[in-house]
Write a protein that holds these residues in place. Structure first.
Motif: not given
Length: 316
Positions: A206-221
């Protein structure tokens, strides 16, 4: 706007019943429940209003993820295709209702890893992703940490000494931050209060309002930190499921915790500011104290992150 008028605005016919008040509250807004002849819906009312243009990219990503099979509530648009409708002097948006369980960092790590991989594989148009948000990729900085600690100490915050004790560790962690290596559209808020268990044993994002550009490896971290809970077996299960589901990210060096360090740093700073000046996000000082305790009670130290790195690196 009454319940029936709200339902009609979103092309939901027949009578409608709105909950007596909000049924859930977060840091960005509250959620009401709307019951209609066509089903039950979540009415999200943000504390701060936005324009349709400001939410267009994040909503498009949410809708693309839903279409790709990511478990997430469907976005309901108004009869004219808008996201927002007027509500109680502000604005509201509508989502499919999902029966969600309370936040749980001990969710099945394999389920979490697979759903994050699915999100990182959502096809999006090859267009400008927009600018990076410092909240997700830049440090708070030693000078600002000192200011925050001094302000809290002077005002007698009960957690001031705890933050002062952690200050050097937070500054040292910020030396790990590195620029994103590969940018895709990411959720950027995949903490355990937004990746929730469901009544049928699955998970829902849920709560997708903050979506935007990022590095998938850093999100996985940062997902790894939140859901592994310091357990090497959970960490390995999560990254193995992520990899097996085709996730493009990896956690193989300290810099892959950049997003975790930046986000938790800025969240801690925000919680401290909220304690000093309560607001809609944290109406009482107790709300801010509870928020900052999430970091102080389970700090993301270099030792903790290095142990996670050692647990998963050999499996990737």
């Amino acid at each position: 706007m009454d319940a029936t008028a709200l339902a009609q605005r979103f092309s939901l016919g027949g009578p409608a019943i709105l909950s007596d008040g909000p049924v859930a509250r977060g840091k960005q807004g509250v959620v009401w429940r709307l019951d209609t002849a066509e089903g039950r819906w979540a009415v999200k009312v943000p504390f701060v209003s936005s324009t349709e243009e400001e939410v267009a990219a994040a909503t498009a990503f949410h809708e693309a993820a839903h279409a790709a099979g990511v478990p997430t509530p469907e976005v309901r648009r108004t009869e004219d295709g808008s996201v927002f409708a007027p509500f109680n002097g502000g604005q509201a948006r509508l989502y499919e209702w999902v029966d969600l369980r309370p936040p749980d960092r001990l969710l099945d790590p394999a389920l979490v890893g697979a759903v994050v991989a699915a999100m990182h594989r959502v096809p999006m148009p090859d267009t400008d992703l927009g600018s990076l948000d410092p909240f997700f990729c830049e440090p708070v900085g030693a000078e600002r940490w000192d200011q925050v600690v001094d302000q809290l100490t002077q005002e007698g915050a009960p957690f001031a000494s705890g933050l002062a004790h952690l200050r050097d560790e937070l500054v040292a962690l910020e030396s790990w931050i590195e620029p994103p290596e590969r940018l895709i559209t990411c959720h950027r808020d995949l903490w355990s209060d937004n990746v929730l268990g469901t009544a049928d044993g699955g998970v829902c994002v849920i709560d997708w309002e903050e979506s935007g550009p990022a590095d998938p490896s850093q999100e996985l971290g940062y997902v790894l930190f939140d859901f592994a809970c310091g357990d090497p077996r959970r960490a390995r299960a999560l990254v193995t499921a992520y990899r097996d589901a085709g996730g493009p990210g990896t956690v193989s060096r300290r810099g892959h915790f950049s997003m975790l360090i930046a986000q938790l740093g800025h969240i801690t700073e925000l919680a401290a500011k909220d304690w000093l000046t309560p607001n809609l996000r944290s109406p009482q000082r107790a709300d801010a104290a509870e928020w900052i305790s999430e970091v102080l009670d389970d700090p993301h130290t270099r030792e903790v992150l290095d142990a996670l790195l050692a647990a998963v690196d050999s499996r990737q």
